[in-house]
Design a protein around this motif. Sequence first.
Motif, PDB file in Angstrom:
ATOM      1  N   THR A   1      10.436   6.448   2.171  1.00 40.32           N
ATOM      2  CA  THR A   1       9.116   5.798   2.091  1.00 40.32           C
ATOM      3  C   THR A   1       8.311   6.381   3.259  1.00 40.32           C
ATOM      4  OG1 THR A   1       9.736   4.041   3.631  1.00 40.32           O
ATOM      5  CG2 THR A   1      10.170   3.608   1.295  1.00 40.32           C
ATOM      6  N   GLU A   2       7.219   5.714   3.622  1.00 39.72           N
ATOM      7  CA  GLU A   2       6.446   6.184   4.785  1.00 39.72           C
ATOM      8  C   GLU A   2       7.009   5.642   6.110  1.00 39.72           C
ATOM      9  OE1 GLU A   2       2.258   5.601   4.370  1.00 39.72           O
ATOM     10  OE2 GLU A   2       2.210   6.518   2.383  1.00 39.72           O
TER      11      GLU A   2
ATOM     12  N   ALA B   1      -2.081  -5.608   2.083  1.00 42.11           N
ATOM     13  CA  ALA B   1      -1.731  -4.632   3.135  1.00 42.11           C
ATOM     14  C   ALA B   1      -3.040  -4.389   3.891  1.00 42.11           C
ATOM     15  CB  ALA B   1      -1.203  -3.336   2.552  1.00 42.11           C
ATOM     16  N   ARG B   2      -2.999  -3.525   4.910  1.00 44.03           N
ATOM     17  CA  ARG B   2      -4.249  -3.244   5.637  1.00 44.03           C
ATOM     18  C   ARG B   2      -5.059  -2.145   4.960  1.00 44.03           C
ATOM     19  NH1 ARG B   2      -1.348  -1.974  11.113  1.00 44.03           N
ATOM     20  NH2 ARG B   2      -0.133  -0.975   9.483  1.00 44.03           N
TER      21      ARG B   2
ATOM     22  N   PHE C   1      18.737   3.593   4.819  1.00 45.09           N
ATOM     23  CA  PHE C   1      17.660   4.588   4.882  1.00 45.09           C
ATOM     24  C   PHE C   1      17.089   4.848   3.482  1.00 45.09           C
ATOM     25  CE2 PHE C   1      20.309   5.859   8.608  1.00 45.09           C
ATOM     26  CZ  PHE C   1      19.377   5.512   9.575  1.00 45.09           C
TER      27      PHE C   1
ATOM     28  N   SER D   1       0.800  -1.235   0.000  1.00 46.77           N
ATOM     29  CA  SER D   1       0.000   0.000   0.000  1.00 46.77           C
ATOM     30  C   SER D   1       0.826   1.276   0.000  1.00 46.77           C
ATOM     31  CB  SER D   1      -0.934  -0.004   1.219  1.00 46.77           C
ATOM     32  OG  SER D   1      -0.167  -0.069   2.400  1.00 46.77           O
ATOM     33  N   SER D   2       2.149   1.161   0.183  1.00 52.86           N
ATOM     34  CA  SER D   2       2.999   2.366   0.158  1.00 52.86           C
ATOM     35  C   SER D   2       4.460   1.961  -0.030  1.00 52.86           C
ATOM     36  CB  SER D   2       2.842   3.176   1.456  1.00 52.86           C
ATOM     37  OG  SER D   2       3.308   2.432   2.557  1.00 52.86           O
TER      38      SER D   2
ATOM     39  N   SER E   1      -0.220  -9.392  11.278  1.00 49.91           N
ATOM     40  CA  SER E   1       0.106  -9.764  12.660  1.00 49.91           C
ATOM     41  C   SER E   1      -0.743 -10.967  13.064  1.00 49.91           C
ATOM     42  CB  SER E   1      -0.116  -8.594  13.617  1.00 49.91           C
ATOM     43  OG  SER E   1      -1.479  -8.263  13.648  1.00 49.91           O
TER      44      SER E   1
ATOM     45  N   VAL F   1       4.543  -9.883  11.672  1.00 51.90           N
ATOM     46  CA  VAL F   1       4.504  -9.081  10.435  1.00 51.90           C
ATOM     47  C   VAL F   1       5.855  -9.147   9.721  1.00 51.90           C
ATOM     48  CG1 VAL F   1       4.197  -6.770   9.450  1.00 51.90           C
ATOM     49  CG2 VAL F   1       2.737  -7.512  11.343  1.00 51.90           C
TER      50      VAL F   1
END
Length: 254
Positions: free
Chosen positions: A188-189, A33-34, A185, A11-12, A62, A110
């Motif tokens: 992303t979110e 994804a959620r 690094f 989702s991201s 999870s 997860v």
Amino acid sequence: MNKTVLITGASSGLGKDFATLFAEKGYDLVLTARREKNLEAIKSNLTNKFGIKAFIISCDLSDLKSTEEIYNFCEENKIQINVLINNAGYGLTDSFEEVSLKDHIDFINVLSTSAIALTRLFLPGMIKRKFGRIINISSVAAFAPYTNSGGMYIATKLMLLKFSEMIHNDYKNKNIFSCSVCPGFTHTEFHKEMKDFKSSIPSFMWMESRTVVEQAYEASMSGKEIIINGWHYKILVFLMKITPKWLVKLLSGR
Ligand SMILES: NC(=O)c1ccc[n+]([C@@H]2O[C@H](COP(=O)([O-])OP(=O)(O)OC[C@H]3O[C@@H](n4cnc5c(N)ncnc54)[C@H](OP(=O)(O)O)[C@@H]3O)[C@@H](O)[C@H]2O)c1
């Protein structure tokens, strides 16, 4: 028939960029994804742009039952998974004793256990079809010796790295390659809630998500067991391996 890729955490961030890259290459997609809205938007954009098929499954990894739901969905819809990308993840910033046991277990599920479960579920199909690529998104953190509040992150990423190594070595003669991707690094979110921390990291240490994804694709398709993204992180990992542990700990502490 197009090949199909299953991506967790689509989702991201890296997962979304993996979806775009594989769609560009003509793969059909199974995205999980959620956040269903994000998945819907990615699905509609990529199916319109590239004429591929995409399926979305909104679930929380999870809860390990989700991995069986994903597998059953693919079986019921006769979707054969050729590439599996275990990518979902997040960070924990509190110290070990501040995080509840349930939150620790959810975190391990997860980042690691769901990857093991999905591999176990989809591997027999890959063996039968004599083709499989598995991409496990680990991290350069897997090489870090110092355990502080990021300790559980390091532990789960190391577990994923070792698991991936095992699958690669046990199944490469069946044309199933498992590749550990170890980014540093990356924009992303992931660091959304850590603005102060983000600004404290020099800009040369940051990589673009698309670059990491392209390097991961090349490494996986050419059968590499591991990729450390970026020359600076390759040097860092090399230094961490050859420097005495006490000195690395001292420097990481600072
Ligand atoms: N960014 C970095 O600097 C960096 C460096 C090294 C490694 N990594 C690894 O890269 C992977 C991807 O992260 P990212 O950087 O792309 O961050 P991101 O943009 O925050 O993406 C994380 C993805 O994981 C999913 N996810 C989180 N919790 C989940 C849950 N309980 N169930 C199902 N899906 C869940 C999120 O989807 P929903 O919220 O919609 O569920 C999202 O799609 C992670 O494994 C991370 O550890 C990142």
